[in-house]
Design a protein around this motif. Structure first.
Motif, PDB file in Angstrom:
ATOM      1  N   LYS A   9      16.391  42.975 -10.798  1.00  0.00           N
ATOM      2  CA  LYS A   9      16.011  41.729 -10.312  1.00  0.00           C
ATOM      3  C   LYS A   9      14.375  41.837  -9.755  1.00  0.00           C
ATOM      4  O   LYS A   9      14.150  42.315  -9.074  1.00  0.00           O
ATOM      5  CB  LYS A   9      17.011  41.139  -9.309  1.00  0.00           C
ATOM      6  N   TYR A  11      11.243  39.337  -8.235  1.00  0.00           N
ATOM      7  CA  TYR A  11      10.855  38.207  -7.663  1.00  0.00           C
ATOM      8  C   TYR A  11       9.248  37.967  -8.065  1.00  0.00           C
ATOM      9  O   TYR A  11       8.386  39.234  -7.967  1.00  0.00           O
ATOM     10  CB  TYR A  11      10.906  38.261  -6.432  1.00  0.00           C
ATOM     11  N   ASN A  13       5.542  36.191  -7.148  1.00  0.00           N
ATOM     12  CA  ASN A  13       4.801  35.545  -6.122  1.00  0.00           C
ATOM     13  C   ASN A  13       3.177  35.484  -6.811  1.00  0.00           C
ATOM     14  O   ASN A  13       2.481  36.346  -6.464  1.00  0.00           O
ATOM     15  CB  ASN A  13       4.722  36.075  -4.885  1.00  0.00           C
ATOM     16  N   THR A  46      19.706  41.133  -1.914  1.00  0.00           N
ATOM     17  CA  THR A  46      19.542  40.729  -3.369  1.00  0.00           C
ATOM     18  C   THR A  46      20.884  41.226  -4.137  1.00  0.00           C
ATOM     19  O   THR A  46      21.387  40.233  -4.980  1.00  0.00           O
ATOM     20  CB  THR A  46      18.367  41.332  -3.955  1.00  0.00           C
ATOM     21  N   ASP A  55      23.155  34.369  -7.282  1.00  0.00           N
ATOM     22  CA  ASP A  55      21.983  34.220  -7.891  1.00  0.00           C
ATOM     23  C   ASP A  55      22.029  35.157  -9.312  1.00  0.00           C
ATOM     24  O   ASP A  55      23.117  35.841  -9.582  1.00  0.00           O
ATOM     25  CB  ASP A  55      20.800  35.295  -7.161  1.00  0.00           C
TER      26      ASP A  55
END
Length: 232
Positions: A9, A11, A13, A46, A55
């Motif tokens: 996983k 993420y 930004n 997570t 998710d």
């Protein structure tokens, strides 16, 4: 019950990428009581969100009770969450304007169950968790430990094969936390599969097996073996 293989996983930004989970593989058998633990930022939350079908990972495989949930469309995932997983959260997530009995009923209301059936089952579960005399109480009329018992009854009402508990004792005093852990052990002794997410090592050691996360990876337990307790 749970098979995860090479879960990743990430993420993003802007141009930055954070790999929250890095090739995580694990299994949980039916009837196990497993704790997943690690420091802040290790990837526990997570992993819990992916395990709870809240998710999706960027890569890997996840089979829940034999079903490839990553292949499911969102509508099917909602049904999986409602029927196969009972959630218990640190902040209880009770609806403040509803009494305890109605809060417990909610998963069955979403399924379209007959209200007389859902109310009767909610009352029985609240009795089971020691709140048979608190059916009409709203959350603000209950202690933290009592609110968590309502949340556990709500998690059980749909008779899911898996209970996921995310820091369930985190907002409780030590006495209430110990009572909630005893309740989890009773549920496990009845055959429920429980996965407990916690940063508290004392809480984690009460499970049958501990899975350690560090920097998004599963790591060996101290001494090379997972901590276990004897099953009575």
């Amino acid at each position: 019950m749970i098979v995860m293989r090479d879960i990743v996983k990430i993420y993003k930004n802007g141009l930055l990428e954070l790999k929250a989970l890095d090739q995580v593989s694990l299994t949980v058998s039916k009837g196990e009581f497993v704790a997943i633990t690690g420091t802040s930022g290790s990837g526990k939350s997570t992993l819990m969100h992916i395990m709870g079908c809240l998710d999706r990972p960027n890569a890997g495989e996840y089979f829940l009770d034999g079903e490839d949930v990553l292949a499911c469309p969102e509508q099917k995932l909602a049904a999986v969450r409602n029927c196969k997983i009972g959630f218990v959260f640190q902040k209880f997530n009770l609806l403040p304007k509803l009494d305890a009995q109605t809060n417990v009923e909610i998963p069955l209301i979403y399924r379209g169950e007959d209200r007389s059936v859902s109310r009767e089952r909610a009352a029985r579960l609240l009795e089971m968790v020691g709140l048979g005399d608190r059916l009409r109480h709203r959350p603000n009329e209950l202690s933290g430990g009592q609110q968590q018992r309502v949340a556990i009854a709500r998690a059980l009402i749909g008779d899911p094969p898996l209970i996921l508990a995310d820091e369930p004792t985190g907002n409780l005093d030590s006495r209430s936390g110990a009572e909630i852990m005893e309740l989890f052990k009773q549920l496990n002794n009845q055959g429920r599969t429980l996965v407990l997410i916690t940063h508290d090592q004392d809480i984690a050691r009460q499970a049958n097996r501990i899975i350690y996360l560090q920097d998004g990876r599963v790591i060996p337990a101290s001494g090379g073996t997972a901590a276990k307790r004897e099953v009575s």
